[in-house]
Design an enzyme around this catalytic site. Structure first.
Site, PDB file in Angstrom:
ATOM      1  N   CYS A 116      16.161  -2.663  -3.117  1.00 36.60           N
ATOM      2  CA  CYS A 116      16.626  -0.981  -3.128  1.00 36.60           C
ATOM      3  C   CYS A 116      18.032  -0.990  -2.159  1.00 36.60           C
ATOM      4  O   CYS A 116      18.587   0.052  -2.261  1.00 36.60           O
ATOM      5  CB  CYS A 116      15.573  -0.212  -2.415  1.00 36.60           C
ATOM      6  SG  CYS A 116      14.121  -0.083  -3.381  1.00 36.60           S
ATOM      7  N   HIS A 256      19.297   5.925   0.517  1.00 31.20           N
ATOM      8  CA  HIS A 256      18.257   5.553  -0.294  1.00 31.20           C
ATOM      9  C   HIS A 256      16.994   6.609  -0.586  1.00 31.20           C
ATOM     10  O   HIS A 256      16.397   6.975   0.385  1.00 31.20           O
ATOM     11  CB  HIS A 256      17.554   4.132  -0.003  1.00 31.20           C
ATOM     12  CG  HIS A 256      16.486   3.314  -0.666  1.00 31.20           C
ATOM     13  ND1 HIS A 256      16.734   3.547  -2.376  1.00 31.20           N
ATOM     14  CD2 HIS A 256      15.350   3.012  -0.704  1.00 31.20           C
ATOM     15  CE1 HIS A 256      15.533   3.219  -2.874  1.00 31.20           C
ATOM     16  NE2 HIS A 256      14.705   2.820  -1.805  1.00 31.20           N
ATOM     17  N   ASN A 286      11.585   6.660  -6.553  1.00 30.43           N
ATOM     18  CA  ASN A 286      12.511   5.722  -5.961  1.00 30.43           C
ATOM     19  C   ASN A 286      12.929   4.749  -7.237  1.00 30.43           C
ATOM     20  O   ASN A 286      12.082   4.372  -7.646  1.00 30.43           O
ATOM     21  CB  ASN A 286      11.659   4.992  -4.965  1.00 30.43           C
ATOM     22  CG  ASN A 286      12.247   3.873  -4.276  1.00 30.43           C
ATOM     23  OD1 ASN A 286      13.296   3.405  -4.771  1.00 30.43           O
ATOM     24  ND2 ASN A 286      11.653   3.257  -3.249  1.00 30.43           N
TER      25      ASN A 286
HETATM   26  O1  UT7 Z   1      12.180   1.106  -1.242  1.00 25.87           O
HETATM   27  C1  UT7 Z   1      11.279   0.643  -0.468  1.00 25.87           C
HETATM   28  C2  UT7 Z   1      10.082   1.076  -1.033  1.00 25.87           C
HETATM   29  N1  UT7 Z   1       8.893   1.256  -0.139  1.00 25.87           N
HETATM   30  C3  UT7 Z   1       8.665   2.332   0.365  1.00 25.87           C
HETATM   31  O2  UT7 Z   1       9.464   3.345   0.429  1.00 25.87           O
HETATM   32  C4  UT7 Z   1       7.427   2.496   1.034  1.00 25.87           C
HETATM   33  C5  UT7 Z   1       7.485   3.272   2.452  1.00 25.87           C
HETATM   34  N2  UT7 Z   1       6.154   3.792   2.761  1.00 25.87           N
HETATM   35  C6  UT7 Z   1       5.739   5.241   2.234  1.00 25.87           C
HETATM   36  O3  UT7 Z   1       6.577   5.606   1.567  1.00 25.87           O
HETATM   37  C7  UT7 Z   1       4.409   5.599   2.645  1.00 25.87           C
HETATM   38  O4  UT7 Z   1       3.810   4.611   3.556  1.00 25.87           O
HETATM   39  C8  UT7 Z   1       3.508   5.880   1.437  1.00 25.87           C
HETATM   40  C9  UT7 Z   1       4.061   6.887   0.734  1.00 25.87           C
HETATM   41  C10 UT7 Z   1       3.431   4.594   0.512  1.00 25.87           C
HETATM   42  C11 UT7 Z   1       2.010   5.956   1.778  1.00 25.87           C
HETATM   43  O5  UT7 Z   1       1.921   7.281   2.651  1.00 25.87           O
HETATM   44  P1  UT7 Z   1       1.076   7.103   4.053  1.00 25.87           P
HETATM   45  O6  UT7 Z   1       1.373   8.446   4.839  1.00 25.87           O
HETATM   46  O7  UT7 Z   1       1.487   5.733   4.709  1.00 25.87           O
HETATM   47  O8  UT7 Z   1      -0.277   6.783   3.667  1.00 25.87           O
HETATM   48  P2  UT7 Z   1      -1.289   5.704   3.990  1.00 25.87           P
HETATM   49  O9  UT7 Z   1      -0.918   4.300   3.272  1.00 25.87           O
HETATM   50  O10 UT7 Z   1      -1.337   5.558   5.211  1.00 25.87           O
HETATM   51  O11 UT7 Z   1      -2.563   6.150   3.089  1.00 25.87           O
HETATM   52  C12 UT7 Z   1      -3.426   7.420   3.554  1.00 25.87           C
HETATM   53  C13 UT7 Z   1      -4.437   7.562   2.621  1.00 25.87           C
HETATM   54  C14 UT7 Z   1      -5.268   6.186   2.258  1.00 25.87           C
HETATM   55  O12 UT7 Z   1      -6.833   6.629   2.224  1.00 25.87           O
HETATM   56  P3  UT7 Z   1      -7.654   6.304   3.646  1.00 25.87           P
HETATM   57  O13 UT7 Z   1      -7.568   4.928   3.953  1.00 25.87           O
HETATM   58  O14 UT7 Z   1      -6.912   7.360   4.783  1.00 25.87           O
HETATM   59  O15 UT7 Z   1      -8.838   6.940   3.032  1.00 25.87           O
HETATM   60  C15 UT7 Z   1      -4.987   5.775   1.056  1.00 25.87           C
HETATM   61  O16 UT7 Z   1      -5.740   4.955   0.178  1.00 25.87           O
HETATM   62  O17 UT7 Z   1      -3.952   8.029   1.275  1.00 25.87           O
HETATM   63  C16 UT7 Z   1      -4.595   7.062   0.141  1.00 25.87           C
HETATM   64  N3  UT7 Z   1      -3.519   7.057  -0.789  1.00 25.87           N
HETATM   65  C17 UT7 Z   1      -3.459   7.893  -1.736  1.00 25.87           C
HETATM   66  N4  UT7 Z   1      -4.225   9.182  -1.830  1.00 25.87           N
HETATM   67  C18 UT7 Z   1      -3.854   9.537  -3.296  1.00 25.87           C
HETATM   68  C19 UT7 Z   1      -2.662   6.028  -1.030  1.00 25.87           C
HETATM   69  N5  UT7 Z   1      -2.063   6.044  -2.283  1.00 25.87           N
HETATM   70  C20 UT7 Z   1      -2.527   7.560  -2.651  1.00 25.87           C
HETATM   71  C21 UT7 Z   1      -2.383   8.166  -3.630  1.00 25.87           C
HETATM   72  N6  UT7 Z   1      -2.984   9.400  -3.973  1.00 25.87           N
HETATM   73  N7  UT7 Z   1      -1.316   7.954  -4.672  1.00 25.87           N
END
Ligand code: UT7
Length: 329
Positions: A116, A256, A286
């Site tokens: 990215c 980004h 993204n």
């Molecule tokens: O260019 C570089 C690319 N990478 C990035 O930009 C990644 C940067 N990270 C992020 O943008 C965020 O960490 C995410 C958007 C990927 C995730 O957001 P978060 O607030 O960090 O959520 P999390 O990973 O802590 O997950 C929270 C909950 C989990 O469930 P539990 O364990 O709390 O029961 C996940 O399983 O949300 C769940 N979850 C979803 N639920 C519904 C994860 N993905 C999804 C989804 N829909 N798509």
């Protein structure tokens, strides 16, 4: 005589016709528009047709950038395509782009993989090559068919990314768009946080192990989120300090486009109003290396970039790579 001042002479972008909304995704995986939008700011993304390639998207964006710059294919002697989703592992996507555009054979054409951050890495590289005086006009392109490396059953990654391309023409300055500086960084200790763990020389021999890891993106989102905010703030602060510019003197920041919460956090740390950041991720998701040049093209065409202003680009990505660039219009 000093090295020639190099500028962005024109911009262009391309996004595939098909749009995949959050509601569409909720029919594929256990997710919802509410979750995706509140956690990321994304509403929809463009998805390339099955037979549409990264090079075709790159060439479409490049044609618009060349027209905007008032140059023709005959003027181009360098093409760098920043991508992690090349048409093929070999040869470089830039070679396909050269052929599609009819760029002469004396042009140097290669791909660059900085995920990215790829566009900022490619901008730095092309700027140095043009600054040497040995090349005159470069196409710097970020292009991705990211949909081709996603596991469409993995809700933690497939909702985040999209396809598209953005391009700029670099050449001797005509008084606007001058590149003032770039800064590149790498934290190779974090390669495992965001990768495609198959398809390279480190792939376990399937005949020996009987198993294959999928050739799709694997990501530790929460860890990356925290590092990304720190890295992007560092990249922004370093380049501003180097050029004795305060955050308040930046007309427009083009970050980004990964997650609106990451962008909001950086705005807070830099003590800038959120409106100072150009954001279009709600419509594209993204798009990896395409995200900054695609946003730049939209920022210019929507009048967000004013003459005399300085624009800050700042990115992070797999590697982990990160970097920044300053351009004066
Ligand atoms: O260019 C570089 C690319 N990478 C990035 O930009 C990644 C940067 N990270 C992020 O943008 C965020 O960490 C995410 C958007 C990927 C995730 O957001 P978060 O607030 O960090 O959520 P999390 O990973 O802590 O997950 C929270 C909950 C989990 O469930 P539990 O364990 O709390 O029961 C996940 O399983 O949300 C769940 N979850 C979803 N639920 C519904 C994860 N993905 C999804 C989804 N829909 N798509």
């Amino acid at each position: 005589m000093g090295s020639p001042a190099i500028a962005i002479l024109g911009t262009g972008s391309y996004a595939p016709e098909k749009i995949l909304t959050n509601d569409d995704l909720s029919k594929l995986v256990d997710t919802s528009d509410e979750w995706i939008f509140t956690r990321t700011g994304i509403r929809e993304r463009h998805i390339a047709a099955p037979n549409e390639t990264t090079s075709q998207m790159a060439a479409a964006a490049a044609r618009l950038a060349m027209s905007d710059a008032g140059v023709t294919a005959a003027d181009i002697d360098l093409i760098i395509v920043a991508t992690v989703t090349p048409d093929l592992p070999m040869p470089a996507t830039a070679c396909f782009v050269q052929h599609q555009l009819g760029v002469p054979t004396h042009a140097a054409c290669f791909d660059l993989n900085a995920a990215c951050s790829g566009f900022i890495y490619a901008l730095d590289t092309a700027w140095a090559m043009l600054g040497s005086g040995r090349y005159r006009h470069a196409l710097v392109i970020g292009a991705e068919k990211f949909s081709s490396v996603l596991d469409w059953k993995d809700r933690t990654t497939c909702v985040l990314f999209g396809d598209g391309a953005g391009a700029v023409v670099l050449g001797p300055t005509r008084g606007t768009g001058q590149i003032l500086g770039t800064k590149l960084y790498t934290e190779g200790a974090h390669t495992h946080l965001l990768c495609i763990p198959d398809g390279g020389s480190n792939t376990p021999d399937p005949a020996a192990t009987g198993a294959r890891t999928p050739r799709t993106v694997s990501m530790k989102g929460r860890e990356i989120f925290k590092i990304a905010v720190r890295e992007m703030e560092e990249a922004a602060r370093d380049i501003l300090a180097q050029h004795q510019i305060t955050p308040a003197q930046i007309g427009c920041v083009i970050p980004h486009q990964a997650n609106l919460r990451i962008i909001d956090a950086i705005a807070r740390y830099l003590e800038l109003p959120a409106e100072r950041f150009f954001v279009n991720l709600e419509r594209y998701g993204n798009t990896s290396a395409a995200s900054i040049p695609l946003a730049l093209d939209e920022a210019r065409s929507s009048g967000r970039i004013k003459p005399g202003e300085t624009t800050l680009f700042v990115a992070f990505g797999a590697g982990l790579t990160y970097g920044s660039a300053l351009v004066r219009w």
